[in-house]
Design a protein around this motif. Structure first.
Motif, PDB file in Angstrom:
ATOM      1  N   THR A 190       0.851  -1.181   0.000  1.00  0.00           N
ATOM      2  CA  THR A 190       0.000   0.000   0.000  1.00  0.00           C
ATOM      3  C   THR A 190       0.887   1.231   0.000  1.00  0.00           C
ATOM      4  O   THR A 190       1.943   1.233   0.645  1.00  0.00           O
ATOM      5  CB  THR A 190      -0.928   0.006   1.222  1.00  0.00           C
ATOM      6  OG1 THR A 190      -1.643  -1.231   1.283  1.00  0.00           O
ATOM      7  CG2 THR A 190      -1.922   1.143   1.149  1.00  0.00           C
ATOM      8  N   TYR A 191       0.449   2.254  -0.736  1.00  0.00           N
ATOM      9  CA  TYR A 191       1.283   3.442  -0.921  1.00  0.00           C
ATOM     10  C   TYR A 191       0.539   4.710  -0.549  1.00  0.00           C
ATOM     11  O   TYR A 191      -0.680   4.807  -0.703  1.00  0.00           O
ATOM     12  CB  TYR A 191       1.740   3.530  -2.374  1.00  0.00           C
ATOM     13  CG  TYR A 191       2.482   2.308  -2.836  1.00  0.00           C
ATOM     14  CD1 TYR A 191       1.813   1.257  -3.455  1.00  0.00           C
ATOM     15  CD2 TYR A 191       3.856   2.189  -2.640  1.00  0.00           C
ATOM     16  CE1 TYR A 191       2.492   0.111  -3.862  1.00  0.00           C
ATOM     17  CE2 TYR A 191       4.545   1.054  -3.049  1.00  0.00           C
ATOM     18  CZ  TYR A 191       3.850   0.016  -3.646  1.00  0.00           C
ATOM     19  OH  TYR A 191       4.534  -1.108  -4.050  1.00  0.00           O
ATOM     20  N   ALA A 192       1.311   5.690  -0.119  1.00  0.00           N
ATOM     21  CA  ALA A 192       0.745   7.019   0.099  1.00  0.00           C
ATOM     22  C   ALA A 192       0.338   7.610  -1.245  1.00  0.00           C
ATOM     23  O   ALA A 192       0.949   7.322  -2.277  1.00  0.00           O
ATOM     24  CB  ALA A 192       1.770   7.918   0.782  1.00  0.00           C
ATOM     25  N   ASP A 193      -0.668   8.452  -1.236  1.00  0.00           N
ATOM     26  CA  ASP A 193      -1.128   9.079  -2.484  1.00  0.00           C
ATOM     27  C   ASP A 193      -0.008   9.858  -3.163  1.00  0.00           C
ATOM     28  O   ASP A 193       0.035   9.931  -4.386  1.00  0.00           O
ATOM     29  CB  ASP A 193      -2.303  10.014  -2.197  1.00  0.00           C
ATOM     30  CG  ASP A 193      -3.581   9.251  -1.859  1.00  0.00           C
ATOM     31  OD1 ASP A 193      -4.499   9.878  -1.307  1.00  0.00           O
ATOM     32  OD2 ASP A 193      -3.652   8.039  -2.142  1.00  0.00           O
ATOM     33  N   SER A 194       0.889  10.410  -2.363  1.00  0.00           N
ATOM     34  CA  SER A 194       1.951  11.242  -2.920  1.00  0.00           C
ATOM     35  C   SER A 194       2.951  10.461  -3.758  1.00  0.00           C
ATOM     36  O   SER A 194       3.674  11.045  -4.567  1.00  0.00           O
ATOM     37  CB  SER A 194       2.688  11.976  -1.791  1.00  0.00           C
ATOM     38  OG  SER A 194       3.242  11.035  -0.879  1.00  0.00           O
ATOM     39  N   VAL A 195       3.014   9.137  -3.579  1.00  0.00           N
ATOM     40  CA  VAL A 195       3.985   8.329  -4.331  1.00  0.00           C
ATOM     41  C   VAL A 195       3.311   7.236  -5.142  1.00  0.00           C
ATOM     42  O   VAL A 195       3.983   6.476  -5.847  1.00  0.00           O
ATOM     43  CB  VAL A 195       5.035   7.701  -3.393  1.00  0.00           C
ATOM     44  CG1 VAL A 195       5.779   8.782  -2.641  1.00  0.00           C
ATOM     45  CG2 VAL A 195       4.400   6.694  -2.452  1.00  0.00           C
ATOM     46  N   LYS A 196       2.000   7.144  -5.044  1.00  0.00           N
ATOM     47  CA  LYS A 196       1.285   6.083  -5.750  1.00  0.00           C
ATOM     48  C   LYS A 196       1.494   6.231  -7.248  1.00  0.00           C
ATOM     49  O   LYS A 196       1.414   7.331  -7.793  1.00  0.00           O
ATOM     50  CB  LYS A 196      -0.197   6.157  -5.404  1.00  0.00           C
ATOM     51  CG  LYS A 196      -0.995   4.914  -5.767  1.00  0.00           C
ATOM     52  CD  LYS A 196      -2.404   5.032  -5.237  1.00  0.00           C
ATOM     53  CE  LYS A 196      -2.449   5.073  -3.732  1.00  0.00           C
ATOM     54  NZ  LYS A 196      -3.843   5.139  -3.205  1.00  0.00           N
ATOM     55  N   GLY A 197       1.762   5.139  -7.902  1.00  0.00           N
ATOM     56  CA  GLY A 197       1.968   5.146  -9.336  1.00  0.00           C
ATOM     57  C   GLY A 197       3.419   5.311  -9.744  1.00  0.00           C
ATOM     58  O   GLY A 197       3.777   5.045 -10.891  1.00  0.00           O
ATOM     59  N   GLN A 198       4.268   5.754  -8.836  1.00  0.00           N
ATOM     60  CA  GLN A 198       5.676   5.928  -9.152  1.00  0.00           C
ATOM     61  C   GLN A 198       6.559   5.074  -8.246  1.00  0.00           C
ATOM     62  O   GLN A 198       7.786   5.137  -8.357  1.00  0.00           O
ATOM     63  CB  GLN A 198       6.115   7.397  -9.029  1.00  0.00           C
ATOM     64  CG  GLN A 198       6.090   7.932  -7.615  1.00  0.00           C
ATOM     65  CD  GLN A 198       6.753   9.298  -7.428  1.00  0.00           C
ATOM     66  OE1 GLN A 198       6.191  10.155  -6.773  1.00  0.00           O
ATOM     67  NE2 GLN A 198       7.939   9.497  -7.966  1.00  0.00           N
ATOM     68  N   GLN A 233      11.517   0.986  -4.970  1.00  0.00           N
ATOM     69  CA  GLN A 233      11.892   1.522  -6.272  1.00  0.00           C
ATOM     70  C   GLN A 233      10.930   2.646  -6.620  1.00  0.00           C
ATOM     71  O   GLN A 233       9.721   2.497  -6.488  1.00  0.00           O
ATOM     72  CB  GLN A 233      11.869   0.431  -7.333  1.00  0.00           C
ATOM     73  CG  GLN A 233      12.924  -0.644  -7.111  1.00  0.00           C
ATOM     74  CD  GLN A 233      12.933  -1.694  -8.207  1.00  0.00           C
ATOM     75  OE1 GLN A 233      11.874  -2.163  -8.627  1.00  0.00           O
ATOM     76  NE2 GLN A 233      14.107  -2.059  -8.670  1.00  0.00           N
ATOM     77  N   MET A 234      11.495   3.750  -7.045  1.00  0.00           N
ATOM     78  CA  MET A 234      10.686   4.895  -7.433  1.00  0.00           C
ATOM     79  C   MET A 234      11.130   5.377  -8.798  1.00  0.00           C
ATOM     80  O   MET A 234      12.293   5.220  -9.187  1.00  0.00           O
ATOM     81  CB  MET A 234      10.823   6.032  -6.415  1.00  0.00           C
ATOM     82  CG  MET A 234      10.315   5.667  -5.026  1.00  0.00           C
ATOM     83  SD  MET A 234      10.436   7.047  -3.848  1.00  0.00           S
ATOM     84  CE  MET A 234       9.233   8.182  -4.520  1.00  0.00           C
ATOM     85  N   SER A 235      10.222   5.961  -9.522  1.00  0.00           N
ATOM     86  CA  SER A 235      10.534   6.502 -10.839  1.00  0.00           C
ATOM     87  C   SER A 235      10.015   7.932 -10.923  1.00  0.00           C
ATOM     88  O   SER A 235       9.241   8.383 -10.070  1.00  0.00           O
ATOM     89  CB  SER A 235       9.892   5.636 -11.924  1.00  0.00           C
ATOM     90  OG  SER A 235       8.482   5.633 -11.774  1.00  0.00           O
ATOM     91  N   SER A 236      10.470   8.625 -11.937  1.00  0.00           N
ATOM     92  CA  SER A 236      10.008   9.992 -12.208  1.00  0.00           C
ATOM     93  C   SER A 236      10.114  10.876 -10.975  1.00  0.00           C
ATOM     94  O   SER A 236       9.156  11.560 -10.599  1.00  0.00           O
ATOM     95  CB  SER A 236       8.558   9.947 -12.710  1.00  0.00           C
ATOM     96  OG  SER A 236       8.433   9.121 -13.841  1.00  0.00           O
TER      97      SER A 236
END
Length: 120
Positions: free
Chosen positions: A59-67, A82-85
């Protein structure tokens, strides 16, 4: 007692990727949920993600969701992020934490953190 040591931080160009790892020693790693938390300069800690004990649910915080993608390797007793963009707003000290239970964020142990700076 568990020891957590984050690594993989450093300087990242905007739009670039980030890969953090956090090996855990001294505890039954696979029995507890693990999380990433970050703290930007001048701000309080911000929870980033949590992965359950089995590694099947993240589960992810909205601020990092999708990246962001959090994962764990039971054989290596290691947590990953792992994070992108990446954006300048992602500049922070990133910490891994161990929860008291198999799910959810209820930290009882923290690593020392690794600095991530996003800048051109």
């Amino acid at each position: 007692e568990v020891q957590l040591v984050e690594s993989g931080g450093g300087w990242v160009q905007p739009g670039g990727p980030l890969s953090l790892s956090c090996p855990a020693t001294g505890s039954a790693f696979s029995s507890y949920a693990m999380s990433w938390v970050r703290q930007a300069p001048g701000k309080g800690p911000e929870w980033v993600s949590v992965i359950n004990d089995g590694g099947s649910i993240s589960t992810y915080a909205d601020s990092v969701k999708g990246q962001s993608t959090s994962s764990r390797d039971k054989a290596k007793n290691t947590l990953y992020l792992q994070m992108s963009s990446l954006k300048s707003e992602d500049t922070a000290v990133y910490y891994c934490t161990k929860s008291s239970y198999g799910t959810g964020w209820s930290p009882d142990s923290w690593g020392r953190g690794t600095q991530v700076t996003v800048s051109s």
